[in-house]
Design a protein around this motif. Structure first.
Motif, PDB file in Angstrom:
ATOM      1  N   ALA A   1       0.189  -1.071   0.119  1.00  0.00           N
ATOM      2  CA  ALA A   1       0.142  -0.193   0.386  1.00  0.00           C
ATOM      3  C   ALA A   1       0.908   1.042   0.009  1.00  0.00           C
ATOM      4  CB  ALA A   1      -0.781  -0.319   1.327  1.00  0.00           C
TER       5      ALA A   1
ATOM      6  N   ASP B   1      -2.085   3.158  -2.069  1.00  0.00           N
ATOM      7  CA  ASP B   1      -1.981   1.450  -3.019  1.00  0.00           C
ATOM      8  C   ASP B   1      -2.910  -0.063  -3.128  1.00  0.00           C
ATOM      9  OD1 ASP B   1      -2.560   0.688  -5.465  1.00  0.00           O
ATOM     10  OD2 ASP B   1      -0.073  -0.043  -6.041  1.00  0.00           O
ATOM     11  N   VAL B   2      -4.310   0.482  -2.695  1.00  0.00           N
ATOM     12  CA  VAL B   2      -5.120  -0.186  -1.988  1.00  0.00           C
ATOM     13  C   VAL B   2      -5.863  -1.491  -3.215  1.00  0.00           C
ATOM     14  CG1 VAL B   2      -4.964   0.326   0.162  1.00  0.00           C
ATOM     15  CG2 VAL B   2      -6.970   0.978  -1.774  1.00  0.00           C
TER      16      VAL B   2
END
Length: 205
Positions: free
Chosen positions: A49, A160-161
């Motif tokens: 993430a 950044d999931v």
């Protein structure tokens, strides 16, 4: 002549024993921020993430009895630095030090962090004080003890999931709170007011 040689060797050996060891631990100061790559179950998700190897963080406390780290795990605890370092992947560690803060201020920071000892780990990364996650503990301790806000608060959805839907559903259920604001270990590491005094991570961690 032989007696003088023996005496010289004995004195050299005494000096070698008495010389302080040049180790990272001896260079640490109370209030230093230490980061590593955790072996916890959620570490890989945090790394993905944040695009960073830094997935766990704690605060150093130097005492006459040794060096310790106050950290938010399950529960918030204080453990010997050597044990904390050994838990990280490959033993890699980064040490950051706040600039322009005196020892008394940093001691207040440690006292603020230790108020949370024994509290459970916050698996949902909330901002309340009933439970704590690692980077929350560090940020809050510096806010209370020094009036400094290190790291940036970021929305969960800004990380950044995209590839972490399953992990997010397991943690939050069907409604993932993408507007949730949190602070990450990587965000603390990017704060230029925290001076890097040591890192044995590869470049670009």
């Amino acid at each position: 002549m032989r007696g003088l040689l023996v005496l010289a060797l004995w004195l050299w050996g005494l000096g070698a024993v008495a010389a302080p060891r040049d180790s990272l631990e001896s260079k640490l100061e109370t209030g230093d921020v230490v980061l590593h790559t955790s072996r916890s179950r959620q570490s890989q998700a945090i790394q993905a993430a944040t695009h960073s190897s830094l997935s766990h963080v704690g605060l150093v406390e130097v005492t006459p009895k040794g060096v310790f780290v106050v950290e938010a795990v399950q529960p918030v605890q204080r453990i010997p630095f050597a044990k904390w370092r050994a838990r990280g992947v490959n033993g890699h560690i980064m040490v950051l030090r706040p600039e322009n803060l005196d020892a008394a201020t940093k001691q207040r920071v440690l006292s603020a962090a230790k108020k949370h000892l024994g509290k459970p780990y916050d698996w949902k990364f909330g901002w309340g004080d009933d439970a704590m996650y690692c980077s929350e503990l560090v940020r809050k301790a510096y806010i209370e003890g020094a009036g400094q806000e290190y790291g940036a608060m970021e929305k969960l959805g800004s990380l950044d999931v995209a590839g972490l839907q399953q992990q997010m559903r397991e943690r939050y259920g069907a409604q993932v709170p993408l507007d949730l604001e949190l602070v990450t270990p990587a965000s603390l590491a990017r704060d230029l007011r925290l001076i890097q005094i040591h890192s044995d991570f590869p470049e670009g961690c």
